[in-house]
Design a protein around this motif. Structure first.
Motif, PDB file in Angstrom:
ATOM      1  N   SER A 208      -3.296  -1.423  -8.463  1.00 47.09           N
ATOM      2  CA  SER A 208      -4.715  -1.237  -8.762  1.00 47.09           C
ATOM      3  C   SER A 208      -5.524  -2.463  -9.601  1.00 47.09           C
ATOM      4  CB  SER A 208      -5.130  -0.407  -9.729  1.00 47.09           C
ATOM      5  OG  SER A 208      -5.352   1.089  -9.214  1.00 47.09           O
ATOM      6  N   ALA A 209      -4.253  -3.485 -10.503  1.00 45.38           N
ATOM      7  CA  ALA A 209      -4.461  -4.657 -10.968  1.00 45.38           C
ATOM      8  C   ALA A 209      -4.905  -5.383  -9.977  1.00 45.38           C
ATOM      9  CB  ALA A 209      -3.603  -4.729 -12.475  1.00 45.38           C
ATOM     10  N   THR A 210      -3.744  -5.624  -9.392  1.00 44.91           N
ATOM     11  CA  THR A 210      -4.171  -7.010  -7.855  1.00 44.91           C
ATOM     12  C   THR A 210      -5.840  -6.377  -7.202  1.00 44.91           C
ATOM     13  OG1 THR A 210      -2.518  -5.474  -6.380  1.00 44.91           O
ATOM     14  CG2 THR A 210      -1.839  -7.399  -7.836  1.00 44.91           C
ATOM     15  N   LEU A 211      -5.576  -5.124  -7.329  1.00 42.40           N
ATOM     16  CA  LEU A 211      -6.710  -4.384  -5.862  1.00 42.40           C
ATOM     17  C   LEU A 211      -6.850  -4.516  -4.869  1.00 42.40           C
ATOM     18  CD1 LEU A 211      -9.489  -4.806  -8.309  1.00 42.40           C
ATOM     19  CD2 LEU A 211     -10.393  -5.729  -7.252  1.00 42.40           C
ATOM     20  N   MET A 212      -5.075  -5.241  -4.541  1.00 39.28           N
ATOM     21  CA  MET A 212      -4.557  -4.349  -3.039  1.00 39.28           C
ATOM     22  C   MET A 212      -4.202  -2.904  -2.585  1.00 39.28           C
ATOM     23  SD  MET A 212      -3.218  -5.235  -0.495  1.00 39.28           S
ATOM     24  CE  MET A 212      -2.036  -6.654  -0.265  1.00 39.28           C
ATOM     25  N   ASN A 213      -4.481  -1.924  -4.221  1.00 38.44           N
ATOM     26  CA  ASN A 213      -4.864  -0.551  -3.794  1.00 38.44           C
ATOM     27  C   ASN A 213      -5.958  -0.033  -3.130  1.00 38.44           C
ATOM     28  OD1 ASN A 213      -4.158   2.278  -4.193  1.00 38.44           O
ATOM     29  ND2 ASN A 213      -6.254   2.211  -5.754  1.00 38.44           N
ATOM     30  N   LYS A 214      -6.851  -1.200  -3.506  1.00 37.34           N
ATOM     31  CA  LYS A 214      -8.266  -0.724  -2.769  1.00 37.34           C
ATOM     32  C   LYS A 214      -8.527  -1.764  -1.049  1.00 37.34           C
ATOM     33  CE  LYS A 214      -9.607   1.110  -4.849  1.00 37.34           C
ATOM     34  NZ  LYS A 214      -9.968   2.647  -5.399  1.00 37.34           N
ATOM     35  N   GLY A 215      -7.384  -2.548  -1.085  1.00 33.00           N
ATOM     36  CA  GLY A 215      -7.076  -3.411   0.257  1.00 33.00           C
ATOM     37  C   GLY A 215      -6.469  -2.008   1.180  1.00 33.00           C
ATOM     38  N   LEU A 216      -5.917  -1.342   1.142  1.00 36.31           N
ATOM     39  CA  LEU A 216      -5.209  -0.685   0.931  1.00 36.31           C
ATOM     40  C   LEU A 216      -5.392   0.462   1.820  1.00 36.31           C
ATOM     41  CD1 LEU A 216      -1.573  -0.271  -0.513  1.00 36.31           C
ATOM     42  CD2 LEU A 216      -1.867  -1.501   1.653  1.00 36.31           C
ATOM     43  N   GLU A 217      -6.361   1.322   0.470  1.00 36.61           N
ATOM     44  CA  GLU A 217      -7.223   1.926   0.583  1.00 36.61           C
ATOM     45  C   GLU A 217      -8.463   1.902   1.691  1.00 36.61           C
ATOM     46  OE1 GLU A 217      -8.973   3.192  -2.814  1.00 36.61           O
ATOM     47  OE2 GLU A 217      -6.759   4.309  -3.551  1.00 36.61           O
ATOM     48  N   VAL A 218      -9.109   0.575   2.046  1.00 37.67           N
ATOM     49  CA  VAL A 218      -9.651   0.057   3.377  1.00 37.67           C
ATOM     50  C   VAL A 218      -8.974   0.482   4.321  1.00 37.67           C
ATOM     51  CG1 VAL A 218     -10.604  -1.575   4.515  1.00 37.67           C
ATOM     52  CG2 VAL A 218     -10.891  -1.535   1.795  1.00 37.67           C
ATOM     53  N   ILE A 219      -8.092   0.704   4.634  1.00 34.84           N
ATOM     54  CA  ILE A 219      -7.455  -0.056   5.981  1.00 34.84           C
ATOM     55  C   ILE A 219      -6.790   1.825   6.218  1.00 34.84           C
ATOM     56  CG2 ILE A 219      -5.049   0.494   7.100  1.00 34.84           C
ATOM     57  CD1 ILE A 219      -4.689  -2.149   5.389  1.00 34.84           C
ATOM     58  N   GLU A 220      -6.247   2.684   5.070  1.00 33.23           N
ATOM     59  CA  GLU A 220      -6.720   3.648   4.727  1.00 33.23           C
ATOM     60  C   GLU A 220      -7.873   4.604   5.774  1.00 33.23           C
ATOM     61  OE1 GLU A 220      -4.989   6.908   2.025  1.00 33.23           O
ATOM     62  OE2 GLU A 220      -5.051   4.659   0.639  1.00 33.23           O
ATOM     63  N   ALA A 221      -8.999   4.261   5.464  1.00 33.46           N
ATOM     64  CA  ALA A 221     -10.697   5.175   5.949  1.00 33.46           C
ATOM     65  C   ALA A 221     -10.652   4.455   6.396  1.00 33.46           C
ATOM     66  CB  ALA A 221     -11.103   3.975   4.503  1.00 33.46           C
ATOM     67  N   SER A 222     -10.238   3.368   7.238  1.00 39.57           N
ATOM     68  CA  SER A 222     -10.674   3.067   8.867  1.00 39.57           C
ATOM     69  C   SER A 222     -10.053   3.640  10.166  1.00 39.57           C
ATOM     70  CB  SER A 222     -10.608   1.513   8.741  1.00 39.57           C
ATOM     71  OG  SER A 222     -10.753   1.178  10.140  1.00 39.57           O
ATOM     72  N   TYR A 223      -8.124   3.437   9.420  1.00 33.87           N
ATOM     73  CA  TYR A 223      -7.896   5.328  10.309  1.00 33.87           C
ATOM     74  C   TYR A 223      -8.576   5.965  10.686  1.00 33.87           C
ATOM     75  CZ  TYR A 223      -4.758   1.391  10.668  1.00 33.87           C
ATOM     76  OH  TYR A 223      -4.549  -0.301  11.387  1.00 33.87           O
ATOM     77  N   LEU A 224      -8.466   7.029   9.211  1.00 36.67           N
ATOM     78  CA  LEU A 224      -8.797   8.449   8.784  1.00 36.67           C
ATOM     79  C   LEU A 224     -10.569   9.017   9.588  1.00 36.67           C
ATOM     80  CD1 LEU A 224      -7.595   8.850   4.518  1.00 36.67           C
ATOM     81  CD2 LEU A 224      -7.282  10.834   6.770  1.00 36.67           C
ATOM     82  N   PHE A 225     -11.592   7.591   9.379  1.00 31.44           N
ATOM     83  CA  PHE A 225     -12.836   8.813   9.895  1.00 31.44           C
ATOM     84  C   PHE A 225     -13.332   7.403  11.138  1.00 31.44           C
ATOM     85  CE2 PHE A 225     -12.847   8.850   5.195  1.00 31.44           C
ATOM     86  CZ  PHE A 225     -11.854  10.114   4.777  1.00 31.44           C
ATOM     87  N   GLY A 226     -11.856   7.224  11.246  1.00 25.96           N
ATOM     88  CA  GLY A 226     -12.088   6.709  12.488  1.00 25.96           C
ATOM     89  C   GLY A 226     -13.530   5.190  12.792  1.00 25.96           C
ATOM     90  N   LEU A 227     -13.134   4.085  11.837  1.00 27.62           N
ATOM     91  CA  LEU A 227     -14.977   3.304  11.592  1.00 27.62           C
ATOM     92  C   LEU A 227     -13.529   1.966  11.438  1.00 27.62           C
ATOM     93  CD1 LEU A 227     -16.523   5.479   9.240  1.00 27.62           C
ATOM     94  CD2 LEU A 227     -17.123   4.628  11.317  1.00 27.62           C
ATOM     95  N   PRO A 228     -14.626   1.432  12.755  1.00 27.48           N
ATOM     96  CA  PRO A 228     -13.923  -0.311  12.886  1.00 27.48           C
ATOM     97  C   PRO A 228     -13.945  -1.131  11.068  1.00 27.48           C
ATOM     98  CG  PRO A 228     -15.637  -0.444  13.516  1.00 27.48           C
ATOM     99  CD  PRO A 228     -15.683   0.964  13.726  1.00 27.48           C
ATOM    100  N   PRO A 229     -12.838  -2.089  11.479  1.00 23.76           N
ATOM    101  CA  PRO A 229     -12.909  -3.029   9.732  1.00 23.76           C
ATOM    102  C   PRO A 229     -14.827  -2.888   9.602  1.00 23.76           C
ATOM    103  CG  PRO A 229     -11.117  -3.853  11.566  1.00 23.76           C
ATOM    104  CD  PRO A 229     -11.887  -2.777  11.918  1.00 23.76           C
ATOM    105  N   GLY A 230     -15.418  -3.834  10.036  1.00 24.89           N
ATOM    106  CA  GLY A 230     -16.526  -4.615   9.373  1.00 24.89           C
ATOM    107  C   GLY A 230     -17.803  -2.599   8.447  1.00 24.89           C
ATOM    108  N   ARG A 231     -17.239  -1.477   9.365  1.00 24.28           N
ATOM    109  CA  ARG A 231     -17.580  -0.240   9.037  1.00 24.28           C
ATOM    110  C   ARG A 231     -16.889   0.053   7.079  1.00 24.28           C
ATOM    111  NH1 ARG A 231     -18.709   2.340  14.228  1.00 24.28           N
ATOM    112  NH2 ARG A 231     -19.943   4.043  13.112  1.00 24.28           N
TER     113      ARG A 231
END
Ligand code: MG
Length: 393
Positions: free
Chosen positions: A210-233
């Motif tokens: 959370s300090a590097t914000l990599m947590n948020k980077g990992l979560e963008v990837i998680e969200a893309s897979y979980l909700f079937g959305l491509p990177p830009g969305r």
């Protein structure tokens, strides 16, 4: 009554899940507990909740575990075969996967393949293998409920909605402990400062991420897979109040958001009880009152992530766009670099530099479980090599 098996019961999410169970004895029962190496805490938890199955990481620890138990559980198991028993062999209604790293991978795959209800809190698994786990869950008719607060928020906003009507999703970041620091200041922050998160109570891995914000980077990837959305969305924004956890933008211009106090027991309770809600997930009146609309929620602010000071989100988006197994390389390199920072071997800003280096030197692609595990090993080795080389010079 719903029976729960927990992989990673002694970690931050596992302990908070047991808080939820403790507050709701009429609703939940613990069927199995598994932990890596914290024998004392595992024994303490087992003595309180009396599961039929208890699993410890190494076989050499089972004697210690047995000597600390105040009752005779029908089964004490260990290692990867033990984890499989916890995941699919103990008859639990819900599996909560809350361990770190990749140890639970095969157990989670089998649980999803057998159509189970899986509450998934393990970030690394979803980041590295989400492209396999999410389609598997859909085809097997399994119920996959995310535990991460941002993904729980989006999952909740999507209830009753047609996925085809989703334009994009936004997850929020508190900004972490270094939100106000300049790029030059970031070079010199200490592990102690990095582990002091202003809002959430988490384990050391998530606090540092959370300090590097990599947590948020990992979560963008998680969200893309979980909700079937491509990177830009899938987008991340800074939201200092940490009350809005996720937003869904629909094709008709409507936006749904989920708000709650920043307390992990709320999304944990939701994931365990889904599709029901748990009135007593959080026992303290104080925490519930925190979301009064006149208090902290009176003004909600949103701003973009500063990619110069915090390159982690762009790195993660790039890995996601390149496809599997690049997210696995990113996640493993980040974990390894994070450990090196906490040991005082590298600077805070080296973490993302080393992740970037690992991604640039990997030659993929590869989508199978074996490819992912190989990419994971590559990411770790790449970081260790770079650190060793720097030490020699
Ligand atoms: Mg989160």
């Amino acid at each position: 009554m719903r029976s729960i098996a927990i992989i990673g019961s002694t970690g931050s999410i596992g302990r908070q899940a047991l808080d939820v169970v403790r507050a709701n004895p009429q609703r939940f029962r613990v069927a199995a507990l598994a932990a890596g190496s914290n024998v004392e805490r595992l024994a303490q938890q087992a003595n309180e909740f009396r599961p039929d199955l208890v699993c410890i990481g190494g076989a050499t620890l089972t004697a210690d575990l047995r000597s600390l138990l105040a009752y005779g559980p029908p089964e004490i198991v260990s290692g990867s075969e033990g984890l499989r028993r916890v995941a699919v062999g103990c008859g639990a209604d819900v599996l909560l996967a809350a361990s770190d790293g990749m140890a639970a991978l095969h157990g989670v795959v089998e649980a999803l393949a057998s159509g189970k209800h899986v509450a998934l809190a393990n970030k690394e698994l979803l980041v590295a293998a989400g492209h396999l786990l999410c389609p598997l869950a859909r085809s097997a008719g399994a119920t996959l409920v995310p535990v991460d607060s941002e993904h729980s928020a989006i999952f909740q906003c999507l209830q009753g909605e047609d996925p085809a009507c989703v334009e994009r999703v936004v997850i929020t970041a508190s900004g972490g402990p270094f939100y106000d620091l300049t790029g030059a200041d970031l070079e010199w922050v200490t592990p102690k400062q990095a582990l002091r998160h202003p809002v959430w109570s988490m384990g050391p891995k998530n606090s540092l991420d959370s300090a590097t914000l990599m947590n948020k980077g990992l979560e963008v990837i998680e969200a893309s897979y979980l909700f079937g959305l491509p990177p830009g969305r899938v987008e991340a924004v800074i939201h200092r109040q940490s009350l809005v956890h996720g937003l869904v933008f629909f094709c008709d211009g409507s936006v749904k958001a989920q708000l709650a106090s920043p307390d992990m027991r709320l999304p944990i309770g939701y994931a365990l009880a889904y599709p029901e809600r748990v009135p007593e997930a959080v026992a303290e009146e104080e925490t519930r009152r925190a979301l009064g609309l006149a208090g902290a929620a009176a003004s909600l602010t949103f701003e973009p992530v500063d990619a110069t000071r915090f390159p982690a989100v762009s790195l993660a988006c790039a890995a996601l766009a390149k496809g599997p197994p690049y997210p696995a390389v990113l996640s493993a390199a980040n974990e390894e670099a994070g450990r090196a920072f906490l040991r005082g071997q590298i600077r805070f800003t080296d973490i993302c530099r080393l992740v970037e280096r690992a991604l640039a030197s990997y030659a993929g692609p590869g989508r199978t479980l074996e490819d992912i595990l190989a990419a994971d090993r590559f990411g770790r080795a790449s970081v260790r090599e770079a650190i060793d080389a720097a030490v020699r010079h």
